[in-house]
Structures are given as structure tokens and as C-alpha cells.
Design a protein around this motif. Structure first.
Motif, short mmCIF file in Angstrom:
data_model
loop_
_atom_site.label_atom_id
_atom_site.label_comp_id
_atom_site.label_asym_id
_atom_site.label_seq_id
_atom_site.Cartn_x
_atom_site.Cartn_y
_atom_site.Cartn_z
N GLY A 325 44.43 31.21 42.58
CA GLY A 325 44.05 31.43 43.98
C GLY A 325 44.92 32.50 44.63
N ILE A 326 46.22 32.44 44.35
CA ILE A 326 47.13 33.43 44.93
C ILE A 326 46.86 34.82 44.35
CG2 ILE A 326 49.58 34.10 45.10
CD1 ILE A 326 50.22 31.06 45.17
N TRP A 328 43.98 35.90 43.31
CA TRP A 328 42.75 36.39 43.93
C TRP A 328 43.05 36.95 45.32
CZ3 TRP A 328 39.91 35.49 48.31
CH2 TRP A 328 38.60 35.99 48.33
N ARG A 329 43.93 36.27 46.05
CA ARG A 329 44.32 36.74 47.39
C ARG A 329 44.94 38.12 47.29
NH1 ARG A 329 49.12 33.38 49.64
NH2 ARG A 329 50.31 35.02 48.66
N GLU A 332 42.27 40.64 46.56
CA GLU A 332 41.50 40.97 47.77
C GLU A 332 42.31 41.91 48.66
OE1 GLU A 332 40.82 38.22 50.93
OE2 GLU A 332 39.62 39.80 51.85
N LEU B 222 47.87 28.23 49.51
CA LEU B 222 47.39 29.47 48.88
C LEU B 222 47.27 30.63 49.86
CD1 LEU B 222 44.69 28.08 46.43
CD2 LEU B 222 47.14 28.37 46.11
N LEU B 224 44.87 31.04 52.01
CA LEU B 224 43.45 31.42 52.05
C LEU B 224 42.72 30.56 53.08
CD1 LEU B 224 42.73 31.52 48.19
CD2 LEU B 224 42.91 33.51 49.71
N VAL B 237 38.97 27.63 42.04
CA VAL B 237 39.95 26.93 42.87
C VAL B 237 39.30 25.71 43.52
CG1 VAL B 237 41.51 27.13 44.83
CG2 VAL B 237 41.28 29.04 43.25
#
Lengths: 344, 344
Positions: A325-326, A328-329, A332, B222, B224, B237
């Protein structure tokens, strides 16, 4: 030019780990180092490195024999093959370029001369080279260094450089220990560091994962260094997160035939002196927004190896998907993934 | 002064939730609101609130009937008791003052007049009042509002205010639904919001935990929002962290005799429109460094209830200890814990 008695070493990546390795090899006097830099090339080219090291003291304005802003293409540039290529970049298979793509231009087309040394974390990082460069001898370098690049070219090393060198398995090259021993001699020659032969690379890599798979992501996720992590919530974070994660690595190693030493979990929990308040690399990466995480090698690979053998790894699994998840952040943030526009 | 037909309502906490409640109650015309503020008192006192609300439109320079910079001490100040006290602060039992300590000065010594309304998250947040104020009727208010305080007094509400009101169990007061119905009438009177009676507070609170125990901490950890969380790593996730966490809450509820509706997990995953990219409160708290987390009520309490009934909750447990680590970090940042000095 390199003296003929010196080995030619290309170091790829001149951050906190690569710069100290370059310094140490040149201090030893047996290596002629070419250092390929990326983000900090301009700073180092202009001012040299500014290094504050527990092994080497304060070193200001220092550069290795050659610095470059890219990986040499030895065929195009008609360069002789390097004796060693030491890979000191992060190893992040989920983000291109792969380490194979990165290093290929610096290797002879059919390579039997250059020894690759992977000074990177993770379990099976040699495997991609088995396919791309089956005749290339690949060594494992496991580092226990504590160092950080505070700003481009400015490096602080507060934990001694300790390397364990060994050959990754390769049925094509039947690796003996001679290349490893030669590298060790060269690396130790300055008398500043501890560099020794590891007879069992797989064992040594699983052992380092006990630290890396637990402390790296947990410190990164919680924003705590290893000292603070031990103090946090009266030790509850260590007991309920760090210790279970480490034990899962020990169990997965065991299921894969690698018996780690009794007490390794406690040793790794206590590995960093509490009052040093050291930041593992993944915490540094998260703090420096925009850096990618090495979670595929530190979490994904042991998770997959454990799963194959039926080992339950609930803590490592959660850490893995959190790291995803991190990652992906960060992707992005760097414009590598597109998301639908916000409804207004 | 309050008109005699209006109920007097003290709202404690004028952040993103309390300010909208204050506005809505005064718009309804049946309540005379005193709003006790802390960090944003000066901004609101000087300029009033600047609210951009999907329910109320743009409201600039607005103040409720009375604003205060502290909780009234009704005995010392010889004030008549309030009809309702609406608690809109965070509920953080691990950081003093407790909500009981906070609200006690505003209640009569032996209170049978004032109805407490807890517009706060978590399972058993009424229990401390059973001991401290056993005769006090305590209502549960569950809010599904989406609102955020962007800067002191500046509030954006992008998801409609929906309240479910019901009485917490109390053997001393044998709570009927009349106080809840009276509050609902008052809250709905402006015609802008959806406020209804919840016949089963425990059910409604467990149900909201399905969202809050999973999305709040995972988004916070995360970094997000709920839209990005669904997009992250191609949905992995959600599948490996969010869905298991939600299912554990459903299982713990069931073991405690609370049957949630079939499909509640998917409903909560999809609760926020993806392209709204909403930030749950805990994510907002983590981003605004220095804010404490409500993990004891959102994670600790369901974990303890599940454990009592033998329910395995590995995901919730990990989230709980991670939140504890983050809370400790915030405490250290605020100087609430001391750590040994760094070795140099």
C-alpha cells in the motif's frame, strides 16, 4: 589509470552503503574504484563526499578514482571488463529498471571474467542473473553497516561496516570460494572493517531477514527508530509485532531447511544499541517521501518461501500488504499510476 | 438568553463534527447552543465559523448562541443545568483528561436533569459514566458525517450528517426512548439532516466498528484515503487487510450476540464513494502530527470483547499494536514520555 596490481571494481550506487564501500576499498589500496552515481552525482562531482564514519573518521572532499553519472556501457565505450561489480543500489523488482537491466551494459556479452557482488538485502536476489547471465559468478554480500545519506554526498556512518561474503549457488559456475576470498582480502586490506567468508549464504541471508523483515517495515510504518521501537508502549510493540514477525521468519527458514541459532530473535531485537536510535533503511525511505521500498525481497520472498512449506506467517503477511500500500502511494506520488478524477 | 421553549444544549468540542451539530441544532430553532471550544476558540471568536456544507451550503462568519473557551462549571458559575450535553470531542481514554473528568463540571452534582449524548466512536464509551454518574441518562449518537476542519474554524462537510440516536443500557435509569426522541425532533427540525432512532445501540455501534476498526487505522497507517485504499495495489490491500479486519469485527460481534447484516463487510468497503477520496478521522489525525488516536475504543475494545469469547482477531490485533506505537510516538513528540539520551 588503475595500477596493474589493483583489481578494477565498479560500484553501482553511491548512497550510504556504496560510498562507504568505495572509500573502504580505496583505503585498502588493492582496488581501483569506479563509482556510478545517480541522484547525488552533481553534489559529489562538485564537492566530493563529506563522510563522518565510525570506521574512517571524518573524510571531506573525497572522491574515488573515477565517478560517473551512469553505468558504463563497456562494449560501446570499449572498456576492459571490470574484475568486480558491486551492486549497492536498492533492489526493487516491482519498479523498473530491474537490477539485471541496470548492470547488463557493464558486463561482457558472455561474461566469465567479471564477478558480481550483490550488496543488497533479500533472499533470492541472485536468481534473475541465473537466467540473464548464467555463466556469471554472483557473490552475496551481507552488510550490517549503519549509515545514512543526510543530503546528497553527505554521509554519516554510525555503526561499523561488517560484511559477510559468500557465493550464491550456481550449477553453471560451480562457484568455489576463491573469488569471495579475493574480494575479502581486498575489502579488509585497509584494516578498518570486518569482512569475512560466509560458508552458507542461504543461512546468512535468512538470518539477516530476521532483522530486516521485522524491524525495517515496522519502524517504517510506525515512524520509529529501533531504539524508540523498543521503548514504545512499554515494550508492547516489540512483544506483539516485532517478536512474532521475527519468529515467523525463523519458522519459515526452518521449514526451508535453514536452522537459525537459538535466541536469534532476541539477538536481533537487541542488535542495535537502544540509545543509538538507529533508523533502518526502510524508515529512511519512508521519511524521504518518494523513495521506494524493498518489500518484495524483504517480505514477499520469505512469505512465498514460507507459504510453499505451509508455514503460517500472519504478521509478515500483513506487513507485506501494508508495504504494498505504501509503495502504491509512492508510485502515485511519482505519477506512475493514474487514478480516476475526484468527483466535485 | 434561551427562549423558554428551546432546549439548552452544551456542545463540547467544536471541530469538524461539533460545529456541524451546533449549526444544525440552531438552524432547527428548537435548541439554544453553548459551544465549548479549545484549540480553535480564538479563530471562531474573532471570525466565526467558515463552513462549506453539503447539508447547509456556505455559512460564513457564523457563531452559535454562546461560545466559550472552556467547559462551564455550572456550580461555580451558578448556571442552570443544561437539558443536553453533546460530547463531540475525541474519546481517548489512554490520554488524560478522561471524558468523565472533562464533562463533570458541567453536570449537576447529582444529576437527573441533564441528558448526556455521546457523539463519539467506540463500543462501551458509556461505561465510565455508569460509575461516575450512575443516575445520568446517556444516549449514543452514531454519526456517519464526512467533515474535516481544514484550519481553525474552517470546516468542509462533504458527506451528509446522518445520526442514529439511542439510549445506552443503564439499570439505574431504565432509559425509555423519550429523551432520544426529543433529541431527534430537535436535531431534525431544520430539515437538513437525517436523524433517527436506533433501537439497538450495541448493534449499531458494532456495525459502525466494521468501518471504523478497519478503514480508520489502515488508512491512517498507509497514508491513503478510502478511495485510494481501494485502488492501491490492484485491490490487494483491501483483500488482504481491510476485508479480513472487517470480518474479524463481524465475528467478534456475533460471538457477543450481535448479528450484523449479511454483506455488511462489502457495504462498508464501498461505503465512501471511491472518487470522493475521503479521509477517515484517524488519517486526518496522523497527518496533523500531534493529534492522538482513538484506537482504544476503535480497536482495543472490540479486541477485548472478541478475546473474551475466544475469537481470533489477528488483523485487528496488529492494527491495535501499530496504533499503540503511533500513539507513543505522538506522546513522545508532545513531551509526555521521556526517553534515555542518545549515546554520542
Amino acid at each position: 589509470m588503475a595500477s596493474s596490481t589493483k583489481k578494477s571494481v565498479l560500484i553501482v550506487g553511491g548512497g550510504a552503503v556504496g560510498a562507504i564501500a568505495a572509500l573502504n576499498l580505496e583505503v585498502g589500496g588493492l582496488a581501483h574504484v569506479t563509482l556510478a552515481l545517480r541522484s547525488n552525482y552533481n553534489a559529489v562531482n562538485e564537492h566530493g563526499f563529506d563522510i563522518k564514519s565510525c570506521d574512517h573518521g571524518r573524510v571531506q572532499g573525497w572522491k574515488p578514482s573515477i565517478i560517473r553519472d551512469s553505468i558504463p556501457d563497456i562494449t560501446k565505450e570499449s572498456l576492459p571488463p571490470y574484475d568486480y561489480i558491486l551492486l549497492c543500489t536498492k533492489n526493487i523488482p516491482d519498479i523498473p529498471p530491474t537490477v539485471v537491466d541496470l548492470v547488463t551494459p557493464a558486463l561482457p556479452r558472455i561474461n566469465t571474467h567479471t564477478t558480481l557482488v550483490l550488496l543488497q538485502n533479500g533472499l533470492h536476489i541472485y536468481r534473475p542473473f541465473l537466467e540473464s547471465h548464467p555463466q556469471t559468478l554472483v557473490l552475496s554480500a551481507i552488510s550490517m553497516i549503519g549509515s545514512e545519506e543526510l543530503s546528497p554526498g553527505k554521509i554519516i556512518q554510525d555503526e561499523g561496516d561488517k560484511l559477510i561474503i559468500g557465493a550464491f549457488p550456481n550449477l553453471n559456475t560451480n562457484p568455489s570460494t576463491s573469488a569471495a576470498k579475493c574480494f575479502i582480502k581486498m575489502y579488509k586490506n585497509g584494516g578498518k572493517t570486518d569482512c569475512k567468508l560466509g560458508e552458507d549464504v542461504l543461512h546468512d541471508r535468512w538470518r539477516k531477514l530476521v532483522y530486516n523483515s521485522a524491524l525495517n517495515p515496522i519502524c517504517a510504518i510506525l515512524g520509529l527508530d529501533t531504539g524508540r521501537l523498543r521503548l514504545a508502549a512499554d515494550g508492547e510493540v516489540v512483544e506483539h509485532l516485532v517478536r512474532p514477525a521475527m519468529q515467523e521468519i525463523v519458522d519459515a527458514a526452518k521449514a526451508n531447511g535453514v536452522l537459525l541459532d537459538e535466541g536469534v530473535v532476541q539477538k536481533m531485537i537487541d542488535a542495535d544499541p537502544l540509545q543509538s536510535y538507529l533508523s533502518p533503511s526502510m524508515l529512511v525511505d519512508v521519511k524521504k517521501k518518494g523513495n521506494f521500498l524493498e518489500h518484495e525481497n524483504l517480505l514477499g520472498e520469505p512469505l512465498r518461501e514460507g507459504k510453499k512449506m505451509g508455514v503460517e506467517m500472519p504478521t509478515i503477511k500483513m506487513l507485506y500488504y501494508m508495504a504494498k500500500g505504501i509503495q502504491w502511494r509512492t508510485m502515485e506520488g511519482r505519477g506512475l499510476v493514474e487514478i480516476p478524477p475526484k468527483d466535485v
